[in-house]
Enzyme design. Structure first.
Site, PDB file in Angstrom:
ATOM      1  N   TYR A 192       0.579  -1.382  -0.091  1.00  0.00           N
ATOM      2  CA  TYR A 192       0.004  -0.079  -0.179  1.00  0.00           C
ATOM      3  C   TYR A 192       0.752   1.310   0.017  1.00  0.00           C
ATOM      4  O   TYR A 192       0.873   2.227  -0.686  1.00  0.00           O
ATOM      5  CB  TYR A 192      -0.960  -0.152   1.237  1.00  0.00           C
ATOM      6  CG  TYR A 192      -1.865   0.936   1.374  1.00  0.00           C
ATOM      7  CD1 TYR A 192      -3.044   0.805   0.830  1.00  0.00           C
ATOM      8  CD2 TYR A 192      -1.885   2.269   2.191  1.00  0.00           C
ATOM      9  CE1 TYR A 192      -4.076   1.985   0.788  1.00  0.00           C
ATOM     10  CE2 TYR A 192      -2.709   3.276   2.105  1.00  0.00           C
ATOM     11  CZ  TYR A 192      -3.933   2.964   1.691  1.00  0.00           C
ATOM     12  OH  TYR A 192      -4.721   3.820   1.689  1.00  0.00           O
ATOM     13  N   LYS A 205       0.764   3.973  -3.000  1.00  0.00           N
ATOM     14  CA  LYS A 205       0.352   5.576  -2.534  1.00  0.00           C
ATOM     15  C   LYS A 205       1.578   6.214  -2.736  1.00  0.00           C
ATOM     16  O   LYS A 205       1.376   7.368  -3.373  1.00  0.00           O
ATOM     17  CB  LYS A 205       0.050   5.430  -1.061  1.00  0.00           C
ATOM     18  CG  LYS A 205      -1.365   4.846  -1.037  1.00  0.00           C
ATOM     19  CD  LYS A 205      -2.408   5.508  -1.902  1.00  0.00           C
ATOM     20  CE  LYS A 205      -3.882   4.794  -1.367  1.00  0.00           C
ATOM     21  NZ  LYS A 205      -4.988   5.607  -2.182  1.00  0.00           N
TER      22      LYS A 205
HETATM   23  N1  CAA Z   1       5.503  -0.655  14.645  1.00  0.00           N
HETATM   24  C1  CAA Z   1       6.325  -1.350  15.211  1.00  0.00           C
HETATM   25  N2  CAA Z   1       5.936  -2.701  15.705  1.00  0.00           N
HETATM   26  C2  CAA Z   1       4.643  -2.976  15.089  1.00  0.00           C
HETATM   27  C3  CAA Z   1       3.860  -2.189  14.773  1.00  0.00           C
HETATM   28  C4  CAA Z   1       4.314  -0.664  14.404  1.00  0.00           C
HETATM   29  N3  CAA Z   1       3.421   0.341  13.753  1.00  0.00           N
HETATM   30  N4  CAA Z   1       2.459  -2.668  14.672  1.00  0.00           N
HETATM   31  C5  CAA Z   1       2.743  -3.767  15.025  1.00  0.00           C
HETATM   32  N5  CAA Z   1       4.121  -3.951  15.540  1.00  0.00           N
HETATM   33  C6  CAA Z   1       4.440  -5.097  16.235  1.00  0.00           C
HETATM   34  C7  CAA Z   1       3.630  -5.508  17.385  1.00  0.00           C
HETATM   35  O1  CAA Z   1       3.907  -5.080  18.432  1.00  0.00           O
HETATM   36  C8  CAA Z   1       3.852  -7.106  17.598  1.00  0.00           C
HETATM   37  O2  CAA Z   1       5.205  -7.057  18.212  1.00  0.00           O
HETATM   38  P1  CAA Z   1       5.612  -8.525  19.162  1.00  0.00           P
HETATM   39  O3  CAA Z   1       4.879  -9.638  18.695  1.00  0.00           O
HETATM   40  O4  CAA Z   1       6.705  -8.290  19.711  1.00  0.00           O
HETATM   41  O5  CAA Z   1       4.271  -7.974  20.136  1.00  0.00           O
HETATM   42  C9  CAA Z   1       4.318  -7.498  16.094  1.00  0.00           C
HETATM   43  O6  CAA Z   1       4.537  -6.278  15.268  1.00  0.00           O
HETATM   44  C10 CAA Z   1       3.097  -8.222  15.301  1.00  0.00           C
HETATM   45  O7  CAA Z   1       1.778  -7.268  15.505  1.00  0.00           O
HETATM   46  P2  CAA Z   1       0.322  -7.835  15.224  1.00  0.00           P
HETATM   47  O8  CAA Z   1      -0.197  -8.595  16.326  1.00  0.00           O
HETATM   48  O9  CAA Z   1      -0.487  -6.519  14.958  1.00  0.00           O
HETATM   49  O10 CAA Z   1       0.785  -8.618  14.037  1.00  0.00           O
HETATM   50  P3  CAA Z   1      -0.220  -9.383  13.056  1.00  0.00           P
HETATM   51  O11 CAA Z   1       0.708 -10.261  11.958  1.00  0.00           O
HETATM   52  O12 CAA Z   1      -1.466 -10.105  13.470  1.00  0.00           O
HETATM   53  O13 CAA Z   1      -0.744  -8.195  11.939  1.00  0.00           O
HETATM   54  C11 CAA Z   1      -0.396  -6.412  10.675  1.00  0.00           C
HETATM   55  C12 CAA Z   1       0.211  -7.270  11.424  1.00  0.00           C
HETATM   56  C13 CAA Z   1      -1.542  -6.716   9.616  1.00  0.00           C
HETATM   57  C14 CAA Z   1       0.459  -5.250   9.943  1.00  0.00           C
HETATM   58  C15 CAA Z   1      -1.362  -5.418  11.747  1.00  0.00           C
HETATM   59  O14 CAA Z   1      -0.331  -4.868  12.838  1.00  0.00           O
HETATM   60  C16 CAA Z   1      -2.133  -4.338  11.099  1.00  0.00           C
HETATM   61  O15 CAA Z   1      -3.036  -4.478  10.475  1.00  0.00           O
HETATM   62  N6  CAA Z   1      -1.541  -3.076  11.446  1.00  0.00           N
HETATM   63  C17 CAA Z   1      -2.141  -1.729  10.890  1.00  0.00           C
HETATM   64  C18 CAA Z   1      -1.649  -1.396   9.655  1.00  0.00           C
HETATM   65  C19 CAA Z   1      -2.176   0.000   9.259  1.00  0.00           C
HETATM   66  O16 CAA Z   1      -2.007   0.920   9.562  1.00  0.00           O
HETATM   67  N7  CAA Z   1      -3.062  -0.147   8.118  1.00  0.00           N
HETATM   68  C20 CAA Z   1      -3.826   0.959   7.699  1.00  0.00           C
HETATM   69  C21 CAA Z   1      -4.954   0.529   7.049  1.00  0.00           C
HETATM   70  S1  CAA Z   1      -6.081   1.989   6.634  1.00  0.00           S
HETATM   71  C22 CAA Z   1      -5.279   2.723   5.351  1.00  0.00           C
HETATM   72  O17 CAA Z   1      -4.395   2.232   4.705  1.00  0.00           O
HETATM   73  C23 CAA Z   1      -5.963   4.075   4.830  1.00  0.00           C
HETATM   74  C24 CAA Z   1      -4.728   5.102   4.912  1.00  0.00           C
HETATM   75  O18 CAA Z   1      -4.612   5.679   3.888  1.00  0.00           O
HETATM   76  C25 CAA Z   1      -4.296   5.680   5.970  1.00  0.00           C
END
Ligand code: CAA
Length: 241
Positions: A148, A152
């Site tokens: 993404y 973008k």
């Molecule tokens: N920075 C650093 N570490 C992070 C992090 C971040 N931003 N987010 C998650 N982590 C870490 C977690 O703390 C975790 O670490 P530990 O295992 O040591 O605790 C590890 O990464 C795994 O995190 P999750 O439990 O969330 O892992 P997952 O595999 O289930 O999911 C993911 C990973 C899919 C990326 C999930 O974290 C997620 O969906 N994140 C959101 C991503 C996001 O912001 N997307 C935006 C969508 S909206 C959009 O895109 C519109 C726009 O234009 C703004």
């Protein structure tokens, strides 16, 4: 009331819906594209009176047929808002090729497809307004979004290149980089992650779709002809550069 014809991709839901409605209120003749959710598109048209056209923006052939239909039924497209977009979030080490390809084609190749199909008529008429919806995550990157963020970010470069080509032909090309806006897309971010993101937004809230539509209105106005190649960040102060 301008009466200009505006196509909004992904224009029946979320940010796109608000853009469609706002342009219509200002007197544009709006047509909204969609692909996924036919039920929502039907409801949108019943509620707003704005026609919907179903085609996949990732597919050049489908875009060509869709744009030809719009031009035949409504008229030449003078305002194009490339808003359609999807997410397939996941860290790179877990991401499959399909999630990369789907996001690149739907979010970035779509801009090529639709711009390519309207640009000749805009050049001939000496007028065009193109707004590409980028993202804060294309500017700053985001954990779990290499696909993404790349798409973008690509939109922001695409915008600046096409702006240079269009400038002498009365065509402006700008981008908006929304922050986190309260839509189905953002609501699907895991709750514990979203809470942390909201805590980093200085205004203390998610954006509203109307916050983005307001920016589009500003950029597509006839008298916005000196604004081109710019990126308008609308993100509640979450990212400044
Ligand atoms: N920075 C650093 N570490 C992070 C992090 C971040 N931003 N987010 C998650 N982590 C870490 C977690 O703390 C975790 O670490 P530990 O295992 O040591 O605790 C590890 O990464 C795994 O995190 P999750 O439990 O969330 O892992 P997952 O595999 O289930 O999911 C993911 C990973 C899919 C990326 C999930 O974290 C997620 O969906 N994140 C959101 C991503 C996001 O912001 N997307 C935006 C969508 S909206 C959009 O895109 C519109 C726009 O234009 C703004």
């Amino acid at each position: 009331m301008t009466g200009r014809i505006a196509l909004v991709s992904g224009g029946t839901r979320g940010i796109g819906r608000s853009i469609s409605e706002t342009l219509k209120s200002a007197g544009y003749r709006v047509v909204a594209n969609y692909f996924g959710n036919s039920e929502a598109a039907q409801r949108f048209t019943e509620e707003t009176g704005i026609p919907h056209y179903r085609f996949n923006v990732a597919d050049f052939g489908e875009c060509k047929a869709g744009v030809e239909k719009i031009v035949h039924e409504v008229g030449p497209i003078e305002v194009l808002v490339n808003n359609a977009g999807i997410t397939r979030d996941g860290t790179l080490h877990k991401m499959d090729y399909e999630s990369w390809e789907d996001v690149i084609h739907t979010n970035l190749t779509s801009c090529f497809n639709l711009c390519r199909l309207v640009i000749d008529s805009m050049r001939d008429r000496g007028f065009g307004r193109i707004v590409n919806i980028g993202s804060i995550n294309g500017q700053a990157g985001q954990y779990g979004q290499v696909n993404y963020a790349a798409a973008k970010s690509g939109i922001h470069g695409f915008t600046k290149a096409l702006a240079q080509e269009g400038a002498a032909k009365g065509i402006t090309v700008n981008a908006i980089a929304p922050g986190y806006v309260d839509t189905d897309m953002v609501r699907s971010v895991p709750h514990h992650v979203l809470e942390k993101i909201i805590a980093r937004i200085p205004t203390g809230r998610l954006g509203r779709a109307e916050d983005i539509a307001r920016g589009v209105m500003f950029l597509v106005a006839d008298d916005a002809d000196f604004i081109t190649g710019s990126t308008l960040s609308i993100n509640g102060g979450q990212h400044m550069y």
